[in-house]
Write an enzyme that holds these catalytic residues in place. Structure first.
Site, PDB file in Angstrom:
ATOM      1  N   LYS A  22       0.681  -1.080   0.086  1.00 42.82           N
ATOM      2  CA  LYS A  22      -0.161  -0.040   0.061  1.00 42.82           C
ATOM      3  C   LYS A  22       0.759   1.312   0.055  1.00 42.82           C
ATOM      4  O   LYS A  22       0.749   2.329  -0.995  1.00 42.82           O
ATOM      5  CB  LYS A  22      -0.821   0.024   1.294  1.00 42.82           C
ATOM      6  CG  LYS A  22      -1.591   1.444   1.795  1.00 42.82           C
ATOM      7  CD  LYS A  22      -2.332   1.308   2.784  1.00 42.82           C
ATOM      8  CE  LYS A  22      -1.395   1.754   4.056  1.00 42.82           C
ATOM      9  NZ  LYS A  22      -1.170   2.668   4.374  1.00 42.82           N
ATOM     10  N   ASN A  23       1.837   1.278   0.799  1.00 43.22           N
ATOM     11  CA  ASN A  23       2.572   2.531   0.827  1.00 43.22           C
ATOM     12  C   ASN A  23       3.744   2.738  -0.164  1.00 43.22           C
ATOM     13  O   ASN A  23       4.303   3.765  -0.211  1.00 43.22           O
ATOM     14  CB  ASN A  23       3.510   2.273   2.446  1.00 43.22           C
ATOM     15  CG  ASN A  23       2.566   2.703   3.253  1.00 43.22           C
ATOM     16  OD1 ASN A  23       1.120   3.000   3.235  1.00 43.22           O
ATOM     17  ND2 ASN A  23       2.752   2.360   4.518  1.00 43.22           N
ATOM     18  N   ARG A  93      -4.224  10.963   4.450  1.00 38.79           N
ATOM     19  CA  ARG A  93      -3.006  11.794   4.384  1.00 38.79           C
ATOM     20  C   ARG A  93      -2.052  11.518   3.120  1.00 38.79           C
ATOM     21  O   ARG A  93      -1.512  12.488   2.627  1.00 38.79           O
ATOM     22  CB  ARG A  93      -2.445  11.430   5.653  1.00 38.79           C
ATOM     23  CG  ARG A  93      -0.912  11.946   5.842  1.00 38.79           C
ATOM     24  CD  ARG A  93      -0.374  11.615   7.045  1.00 38.79           C
ATOM     25  NE  ARG A  93       0.784  11.841   6.886  1.00 38.79           N
ATOM     26  CZ  ARG A  93       0.994  13.327   6.989  1.00 38.79           C
ATOM     27  NH1 ARG A  93      -0.014  14.205   7.428  1.00 38.79           N
ATOM     28  NH2 ARG A  93       2.406  13.751   7.026  1.00 38.79           N
ATOM     29  N   CYS A 117      -4.297  12.828  12.584  1.00 41.05           N
ATOM     30  CA  CYS A 117      -4.906  11.698  12.701  1.00 41.05           C
ATOM     31  C   CYS A 117      -4.936  11.124  13.972  1.00 41.05           C
ATOM     32  O   CYS A 117      -4.127  11.624  14.736  1.00 41.05           O
ATOM     33  CB  CYS A 117      -4.856  10.753  11.585  1.00 41.05           C
ATOM     34  SG  CYS A 117      -3.027  10.138  11.917  1.00 41.05           S
ATOM     35  N   ARG A 122       0.797  14.820  12.624  1.00 39.71           N
ATOM     36  CA  ARG A 122       1.103  14.554  11.146  1.00 39.71           C
ATOM     37  C   ARG A 122       1.304  16.032  10.402  1.00 39.71           C
ATOM     38  O   ARG A 122       0.984  16.438   9.362  1.00 39.71           O
ATOM     39  CB  ARG A 122       0.031  13.932  10.291  1.00 39.71           C
ATOM     40  CG  ARG A 122      -0.360  12.659  11.037  1.00 39.71           C
ATOM     41  CD  ARG A 122       0.523  11.529  11.367  1.00 39.71           C
ATOM     42  NE  ARG A 122       1.159  10.713  10.092  1.00 39.71           N
ATOM     43  CZ  ARG A 122       0.475   9.777   9.518  1.00 39.71           C
ATOM     44  NH1 ARG A 122      -0.576   9.362   9.901  1.00 39.71           N
ATOM     45  NH2 ARG A 122       0.956   9.380   8.504  1.00 39.71           N
ATOM     46  N   ASP A 308       5.011   0.676  11.921  1.00 37.47           N
ATOM     47  CA  ASP A 308       3.807   0.097  11.349  1.00 37.47           C
ATOM     48  C   ASP A 308       3.594  -1.309  11.847  1.00 37.47           C
ATOM     49  O   ASP A 308       2.515  -1.834  11.542  1.00 37.47           O
ATOM     50  CB  ASP A 308       3.923   0.125   9.721  1.00 37.47           C
ATOM     51  CG  ASP A 308       3.516   1.732   9.355  1.00 37.47           C
ATOM     52  OD1 ASP A 308       3.765   1.765   8.184  1.00 37.47           O
ATOM     53  OD2 ASP A 308       3.122   2.556  10.107  1.00 37.47           O
ATOM     54  N   ILE A 330       8.595   7.367  16.536  1.00 34.02           N
ATOM     55  CA  ILE A 330       7.874   7.958  15.283  1.00 34.02           C
ATOM     56  C   ILE A 330       6.859   8.710  15.722  1.00 34.02           C
ATOM     57  O   ILE A 330       6.686  10.061  15.405  1.00 34.02           O
ATOM     58  CB  ILE A 330       7.817   7.108  14.284  1.00 34.02           C
ATOM     59  CG1 ILE A 330       9.046   6.145  14.027  1.00 34.02           C
ATOM     60  CG2 ILE A 330       7.315   7.808  12.933  1.00 34.02           C
ATOM     61  CD1 ILE A 330      10.387   6.968  13.357  1.00 34.02           C
ATOM     62  N   ARG A 400      -8.590  -0.504   4.988  1.00 36.14           N
ATOM     63  CA  ARG A 400      -7.601   0.501   4.350  1.00 36.14           C
ATOM     64  C   ARG A 400      -6.310   0.076   3.707  1.00 36.14           C
ATOM     65  O   ARG A 400      -5.681   0.324   2.802  1.00 36.14           O
ATOM     66  CB  ARG A 400      -7.308   1.799   5.542  1.00 36.14           C
ATOM     67  CG  ARG A 400      -8.255   2.321   5.806  1.00 36.14           C
ATOM     68  CD  ARG A 400      -7.975   3.792   6.433  1.00 36.14           C
ATOM     69  NE  ARG A 400      -7.222   4.699   5.782  1.00 36.14           N
ATOM     70  CZ  ARG A 400      -6.701   5.871   5.834  1.00 36.14           C
ATOM     71  NH1 ARG A 400      -7.057   6.272   7.253  1.00 36.14           N
ATOM     72  NH2 ARG A 400      -5.993   6.275   5.376  1.00 36.14           N
TER      73      ARG A 400
HETATM   74  C1  EPZ Z   1       4.516   7.009   5.970  1.00 33.74           C
HETATM   75  O1  EPZ Z   1       3.500   8.134   6.585  1.00 33.74           O
HETATM   76  C2  EPZ Z   1       3.379   5.797   6.027  1.00 33.74           C
HETATM   77  N1  EPZ Z   1       2.521   6.284   5.101  1.00 33.74           N
HETATM   78  C3  EPZ Z   1       2.968   5.365   7.327  1.00 33.74           C
HETATM   79  O2  EPZ Z   1       2.161   4.194   7.336  1.00 33.74           O
HETATM   80  C4  EPZ Z   1       4.251   5.124   8.260  1.00 33.74           C
HETATM   81  O3  EPZ Z   1       3.866   5.107   9.528  1.00 33.74           O
HETATM   82  C5  EPZ Z   1       5.040   6.442   8.478  1.00 33.74           C
HETATM   83  O4  EPZ Z   1       5.660   6.693   6.897  1.00 33.74           O
HETATM   84  C6  EPZ Z   1       6.405   6.164   9.097  1.00 33.74           C
HETATM   85  O5  EPZ Z   1       7.165   4.927   8.275  1.00 33.74           O
HETATM   86  C7  EPZ Z   1       2.547   6.017   3.628  1.00 33.74           C
HETATM   87  O6  EPZ Z   1       3.604   5.922   3.408  1.00 33.74           O
HETATM   88  C8  EPZ Z   1       1.435   6.406   2.940  1.00 33.74           C
HETATM   89  P1  EPZ Z   1       6.640  10.508   7.812  1.00 33.74           P
HETATM   90  P2  EPZ Z   1       4.291   9.617   6.461  1.00 33.74           P
HETATM   91  O7  EPZ Z   1       6.630  11.749   7.489  1.00 33.74           O
HETATM   92  O8  EPZ Z   1       5.212   9.999   5.523  1.00 33.74           O
HETATM   93  C9  EPZ Z   1       7.118  13.527  11.278  1.00 33.74           C
HETATM   94  C10 EPZ Z   1       0.486   3.172   7.737  1.00 33.74           C
HETATM   95  O9  EPZ Z   1       0.052   2.487   8.696  1.00 33.74           O
HETATM   96  N2  EPZ Z   1       6.849  14.703  10.153  1.00 33.74           N
HETATM   97  O10 EPZ Z   1       7.534   9.366   7.494  1.00 33.74           O
HETATM   98  O11 EPZ Z   1       3.254  10.555   6.626  1.00 33.74           O
HETATM   99  C11 EPZ Z   1       5.717  12.903  11.792  1.00 33.74           C
HETATM  100  O12 EPZ Z   1       5.005  13.530  12.484  1.00 33.74           O
HETATM  101  C12 EPZ Z   1       1.045   4.428   7.645  1.00 33.74           C
HETATM  102  O13 EPZ Z   1       0.514   2.460   6.628  1.00 33.74           O
HETATM  103  C13 EPZ Z   1       7.173  15.997  10.466  1.00 33.74           C
HETATM  104  O14 EPZ Z   1       7.761  16.201  11.749  1.00 33.74           O
HETATM  105  O15 EPZ Z   1       5.224   9.497   7.867  1.00 33.74           O
HETATM  106  C14 EPZ Z   1       6.486  11.634  12.172  1.00 33.74           C
HETATM  107  O16 EPZ Z   1       6.661  11.853  13.689  1.00 33.74           O
HETATM  108  C15 EPZ Z   1       0.526   5.013   9.124  1.00 33.74           C
HETATM  109  N3  EPZ Z   1       7.209  16.618   9.567  1.00 33.74           N
HETATM  110  C16 EPZ Z   1       7.855  11.311  11.607  1.00 33.74           C
HETATM  111  O17 EPZ Z   1       8.182  12.654  10.805  1.00 33.74           O
HETATM  112  C17 EPZ Z   1       6.771  16.443   8.224  1.00 33.74           C
HETATM  113  O18 EPZ Z   1       6.790  17.318   7.232  1.00 33.74           O
HETATM  114  C18 EPZ Z   1       7.791  10.435  10.492  1.00 33.74           C
HETATM  115  O19 EPZ Z   1       6.547  10.597   9.774  1.00 33.74           O
HETATM  116  C19 EPZ Z   1       6.383  14.971   8.039  1.00 33.74           C
HETATM  117  C20 EPZ Z   1       6.536  14.115   9.073  1.00 33.74           C
END
Ligand code: EPZ
Length: 421
Positions: A22-23, A93, A117, A122, A308, A330, A400
């Site tokens: 999915k990701n 998202r 969320c 996020r 995850d 995370i 999802r």
């Molecule tokens: C991706 O989300 C995945 N989703 C998430 O999977 C996964 O948990 C996450 O990466 C971490 O591995 C998809 O790929 C569609 P991040 P993403 O930006 O990219 C912070 C699932 O269950 N951050 O890597 O949105 C954020 O708050 C989903 O399949 C900022 O601070 O996550 C988090 O603490 C859930 N500023 C950390 O970074 C930003 O601009 C990592 O988030 C962006 C993120």
């Protein structure tokens, strides 16, 4: 709305095949906006999230056909509309990553802020930082991000945040940089296999990218990207979830289409817990040596232990005698599953970003509620192991990200069925 009902205690046996990731799919669908040519994407799972992304692409003016795992994205005659509206973006998202391709290709994008969320705030500050570094002007307009740039220019961008690298920010900025003028370097890039898969997709479209899968990605902008035919990598999180279904029920499942080289941290933790990991390039099987040992988990960006898989591991530790400490680095609030597990007789205490799990010999079936994708997977695992009947409401969260999960589990002997809520 549907709910799952599970009669626990059955050892799962047999073979199961993991669906496409999915990701990996979601940003790759966004990347189809970078060309008018036809894009073929194979091994696509039929999920709520993939179907949401199809709706977004259609709202932006793309044709999307999806049949038996194969997606064909082509352009319609009407001009692309560069507005991704709140109704769709707020449900998922990942749709925020249409911003980079729209900005890179059409020099303008208006995309609703995704909002928070249940697992955390996020923020998208790193996405904005990357686009600004490429020369875009960013405006906030009643909950929408409006990004404009006459022509994006390559730059050196540091994308590390307080929680480490960002998967979708790396994806978004990489897609925008693919059509920028000149060279970009993304430092502190996310290394997840799904980011590397997106880069491979872009390279097949004619992008010039190096270093994907490492913390430093180099992108040499090109003028045009063309048709592509790509097969999505397997879903390592579904693979891990199915392997834990085998372990938590004391069963023996052979998981096919599981890339063990994407699951190093998980395999390491299994070995620490006293489990024999039998793997080939594309199959995996877990066989406990004796009783399981409790292990401590800290989630980190790839190649660290994946956030995850945190909830699913908590289900296993809930029935592993001893104490395990699970630290979520995370998404520090990603513990909605704790209360539900405790309703099933688990002994878990929350201390900020830590959950202290005192493993019990047995969980007891109970009515529980899914709150997010991976929490629902955790509750399914707990229900499979529990004594008696567990009903999991709001199972749309599970749908999802897990394709036909009830059918896959039934084929392995699980007593799981759907009922109307
Ligand atoms: C991706 O989300 C995945 N989703 C998430 O999977 C996964 O948990 C996450 O990466 C971490 O591995 C998809 O790929 C569609 P991040 P993403 O930006 O990219 C912070 C699932 O269950 N951050 O890597 O949105 C954020 O708050 C989903 O399949 C900022 O601070 O996550 C988090 O603490 C859930 N500023 C950390 O970074 C930003 O601009 C990592 O988030 C962006 C993120």
């Amino acid at each position: 709305m549907d709910k799952f009902v599970i009669e626990g205690g059955k050892r799962l046996k047999g073979e199961v095949t993991v669906s496409g990731s999915k990701n990996s799919c979601l940003p790759i669908f966004a990347a189809t906006l970078l060309t008018d040519d036809a894009c073929i994407i194979r091994d696509v799972p039929n999920l709520r999230d993939t179907n949401t992304m199809f709706k977004i692409l259609r709202s932006l003016g793309k044709n999307v056909e999806f049949e038996k795992g194969k997606v064909r994205v082509t352009s319609t005659k009407n001009p692309i509309n560069c507005i991704a509206d709140y109704k769709l973006v707020s449900t998922m998202r990942a749709s925020f990553c249409v911003l980079g391709p729209l900005l890179g290709r059409y020099k303008i994008a208006k995309v609703s802020l995704p909002g928070g969320c249940i697992i955390g705030l996020r923020p998208v500050d790193l996405h904005m930082k990357g686009f600004k570094a490429l020369g875009a002007s960013i405006l906030m307009e009643s909950g929408y991000v409006v990004a404009k740039a006459p022509r994006l220019k390559g730059n050196h961008i540091y994308l590390g945040g307080v929680f480490g690298s960002s998967v979708l920010a790396t994806d978004n900025v990489m897609m925008a940089a693919a059509l920028a003028k000149g060279k970009s370097i993304i430092e502190a890039a996310a290394c997840e296999p799904e980011v590397a898969d997106l880069a491979e997709f872009l390279i097949k479209m004619g992008a010039k990218i190096k270093g994907h899968g490492t913390p430093v990605i180099e992108i040499e902008g090109v003028k045009h990207l063309h048709a592509v035919d790509h097969t999505i990598i397997p879903d390592r999180i579904e693979a891990g979830t199915l392997l834990l279904a085998s372990l938590i029920t004391g069963g023996d499942i052979l998981v096919r289409n599981a890339f063990s080289h994407h699951m190093g941290a998980f395999i390491d933790k299994m070995q620490e817990a006293g489990v024999n990991v039998i793997k080939t390039e594309k199959t995996m099987r877990l066989q406990p040596k004796k009783t399981l040992r409790p292990v401590n988990i800290t989630t980190l960006p790839y190649p660290g232990f994946p956030t995850d898989m945190q909830a699913q591991m908590m289900a296993l530790m809930s029935v592993t005698p001893g104490i395990s400490v699970i630290t979520e680095k995370i998404f520090p609030d990603r513990f909605m599953h704790v209360a539900e597990l405790n309703r099933m007789g688990a002994h878990i205490q929350r201390e900020g970003p830590h959950a202290i799990v005192e493993g019990m010999s047995k969980l007891l079936g109970a009515p529980v509620m899914a709150s997010d994708l991976r929490a629902s997977a955790c509750l399914v695992l707990a229900g499979l192991a529990a004594k008696g009947k567990t009903s999991i409401s709001r199972i749309y969260h599970l749908e999802r990200g897990y394709e036909n999960f009830d059918l896959k589990l039934q084929a392995l002997g699980a007593r799981v069925w759907r009922e109307k809520e």
